[in-house]
Motif scaffolding. Structure first.
Motif, PDB file in Angstrom:
ATOM      1  N   THR A  23       0.835  -1.202   0.000  1.00 48.79           N
ATOM      2  CA  THR A  23       0.000   0.000   0.000  1.00 48.79           C
ATOM      3  C   THR A  23       0.868   1.250   0.000  1.00 48.79           C
ATOM      4  N   VAL A  24       1.935   1.235   0.793  1.00 45.47           N
ATOM      5  CA  VAL A  24       2.859   2.375   0.803  1.00 45.47           C
ATOM      6  C   VAL A  24       3.452   2.577  -0.589  1.00 45.47           C
ATOM      7  N   ASN A  29       3.868   5.638  -5.677  1.00 48.65           N
ATOM      8  CA  ASN A  29       3.803   5.619  -7.143  1.00 48.65           C
ATOM      9  C   ASN A  29       2.497   6.193  -7.678  1.00 48.65           C
ATOM     10  N   ASP A  30       1.734   6.838  -6.771  1.00 46.69           N
ATOM     11  CA  ASP A  30       0.507   7.551  -7.146  1.00 46.69           C
ATOM     12  C   ASP A  30      -0.527   6.636  -7.807  1.00 46.69           C
ATOM     13  N   SER A  31      -0.661   5.441  -7.259  1.00 41.73           N
ATOM     14  CA  SER A  31      -1.655   4.496  -7.778  1.00 41.73           C
ATOM     15  C   SER A  31      -3.060   4.940  -7.385  1.00 41.73           C
ATOM     16  N   ARG A  35      -7.405   4.193  -1.069  1.00 37.85           N
ATOM     17  CA  ARG A  35      -8.462   5.075  -0.583  1.00 37.85           C
ATOM     18  C   ARG A  35      -7.876   6.406  -0.135  1.00 37.85           C
ATOM     19  N   PRO A  36      -8.630   7.498  -0.332  1.00 42.56           N
ATOM     20  CA  PRO A  36      -8.113   8.829   0.029  1.00 42.56           C
ATOM     21  C   PRO A  36      -7.658   8.935   1.483  1.00 42.56           C
ATOM     22  N   ARG A  39      -4.389   7.078   1.855  1.00 41.84           N
ATOM     23  CA  ARG A  39      -3.311   7.853   1.236  1.00 41.84           C
ATOM     24  C   ARG A  39      -2.856   8.990   2.151  1.00 41.84           C
ATOM     25  N   ALA A  40      -3.841   9.689   2.744  1.00 44.19           N
ATOM     26  CA  ALA A  40      -3.503  10.814   3.625  1.00 44.19           C
ATOM     27  C   ALA A  40      -2.715  10.339   4.837  1.00 44.19           C
ATOM     28  N   ARG A  41      -3.093   9.182   5.394  1.00 42.74           N
ATOM     29  CA  ARG A  41      -2.401   8.660   6.574  1.00 42.74           C
ATOM     30  C   ARG A  41      -0.965   8.269   6.234  1.00 42.74           C
ATOM     31  N   VAL A  42      -0.794   7.606   5.087  1.00 40.81           N
ATOM     32  CA  VAL A  42       0.549   7.198   4.674  1.00 40.81           C
ATOM     33  C   VAL A  42       1.419   8.422   4.385  1.00 40.81           C
TER      34      VAL A  42
END
Length: 334
Positions: A23-24, A29-31, A35-36, A39-42
Motif C-alpha cells: 500500500t505504501v 507511485n501515485d496508484s 483510498r483517500p 493515502r492521507a495517513r501514509v
C-alpha cells in the motif's frame, strides 16, 4: 523518526501507518488503488519520519522493471527446475526482476516470513507453485500484503490470487485410458500429497476411467510426491495378488521410484509391469526405461504467470496437457 539512526524504510512507514508495504508503494507511485483516507495517513507518516524512496528504484518502476517473487517449497527438484526456468524467462520477457524465496510448507510462521521477505524486497506480485498455493498461511500473508499472485496447479483461492493449471482429472483419466487400451485391468495408483487438490483430482480421474471397464480395478497407495514415497508405495502394490500389471504415479519422481521397485523385485518394465508418471520433467526422459507421462507444462505455466503479473487486467486460466508415450508402458502380460 525511527527508533534508531538508520534511514527510514518502506517497512517503517507501513508499520506506523498500519498498512502493508505494498500500500505504501502504491501511494508513492501515485496508484489510484488507494483510498483517500489511507493515502492521507501514509503521506502524513512519510512526512513525519522523513522517508525518501530510493530514486533508482523509482526509475526502475517507471521504466516497467518492477519486481516479482517466486516462492518455493516443493519436494521435487525436477518440478522446481521447470518452474524456475519458466519464471526467469517470463520475467525477462516482461521486463521484470525475479526474486526467489524458499519457504517451508506446513510451518505457518516460516510461510508468513517468506512472503514478508519478498514484500520487503519490493515484490509487486508472486508466482506460487504447489503446495504453497493452497496453504492458508501463505494465502493469508499474500492478502494482508495486498499482493497479486498466480497459483500454479492450484484452485486460486484467496484474495488477489488467481489460478493457472491443467485439467488434472481429465489428464489422469487419459493416462488410465491409455493403460486400459493396452489391456491392463489391475492398475496400481500412487496418490500425491493430501494437501494438494491436484492429488484428489488425479485420483478421481483415474477412478472414473477405470469405472468405464467392468473388469478393471484400481488399487490406491499413498505417496507424497517424493521418489522415496513412490518406491515404498510401489513395493506395497507389487505384493498385491493378483499383482498389478501397471503402476501410475501422480508425478515423475514417484514414478521413478516405482521403476526402481519394479527392477528391485526382479521384474521387467514394461514386460511385466508398465509404469507411468505425471508432469514430464527431466526425470521422465532420463529414467530407464524412459517414462510415459502426462506433460504438465510447468515451465510454460510459470512463464505465463510472470507475463500475466505484468498485465494486471488479464486473468490466467487453464492450459492444455498432453499424453507423452515412451518406453515404460506396453501391452499387459498374458
Amino acid at each position: 523518526m525511527t527508533d534508531d539512526d538508520r534511514k527510514p524504510t518502506i517497512g517503517d512507514v507501513a508499520r506506523l501507518a498500519g498498512v502493508s508495504p505494498m500500500t505504501v508503494s502504491r501511494v508513492i507511485n501515485d496508484s489510484s488503488r488507494v483510498r483517500p483516507e489511507t493515502r492521507a495517513r501514509v503521506e502524513a507518516v512519510i512526512a513525519d519520519i522523513g522517508y525518501a524512496p530510493d530514486p533508482a528504484a523509482r526509475i526502475l518502476a517507471r521504466a516497467g522493471a518492477g519486481r516479482i517473487g517466486l516462492l518455493y517449497a516443493n519436494p521435487s527438484n525436477a518440478y522446481l527446475a521447470e518452474v524456475l526456468a519458466g519464471a526467469l524467462s517470463g520475467a525477462r520477457a516482461a521486463g521484470l526482476l525475479l526474486m526467489i524465496e524458499p519457504s517451508q510448507a506446513g510451518d505457518p510462521v516460516a510461510e508468513r516470513l517468506a512472503v514478508s521477505r519478498l514484500v520487503a524486497g519490493g515484490a509487486q506480485g508472486l508466482i506460487v507453485p504447489p503446495p504453497l498455493g493452497e496453504s492458508p498461511a501463505t494465502l493469508e500473508a499474500i492478502a494482508r500484503a495486498g499482493l497479486r499472485a498466480v497459483a500454479l496447479a492450484a484452485p486460486g483461492r484467496g484474495e488477489g490470487v488467481v489460478s493457472l493449471r491443467i485439467d488434472d482429472r481429465a489428464a489422469a483419466g487419459e493416462m488410465v485410458g491409455h493403460l486400459l487400451a493396452l489391456g491392463h485391468r489391475h492398475i496400481g495408483f500412487i496418490e500425491g500429497r493430501g494437501d494438494q487438490s491436484a492429488s484428489a483430482e488425479r485420483r478421481a480421474g483415474a477412478e472414473q476411467a477405470v469405472a468405464t471397464v467392468p473388469d478393471a480395478r484400481l488399487i490406491v497407495e499413498a505417496g507424497d510426491f517424493t521418489y522415496r514415497s513412490g518406491l515404498e508405495a510401489a513395493r506395497r502394490l507389487l505384493t498385491q495378488r493378483p499383482r498389478p500389471t501397471a503402476l501410475f504415479a501422480s508425478n515423475d519422481d514417484m514414478a521413478a521410484g516405482a521403476l526402481a521397485a519394479v527392477h528391485g523385485a526382479g521384474l521387467d518394465a514394461p514386460g511385466d509391469v508398465s509404469v507411468a508418471g505425471f508432469d514430464d520433467t527431466y526425470v521422465a526422459a532420463s529414467s530407464w526405461p524412459t517414462l510415459t507421462t502426462i506433460r504438465q507444462p510447468a515451465a510454460d505455466m510459470a512463464h505465463e504467470a510472470a507475463i500475466r503479473l505484468a498485465r494486471p487486467g488479464e486473468t490466467p486460466g487453464s492450459v492444455p496437457h498432453s499424453l507423452i508415450v515412451r518406453d515404460s508402458t506396453g501391452p499387459a502380460p498374458h
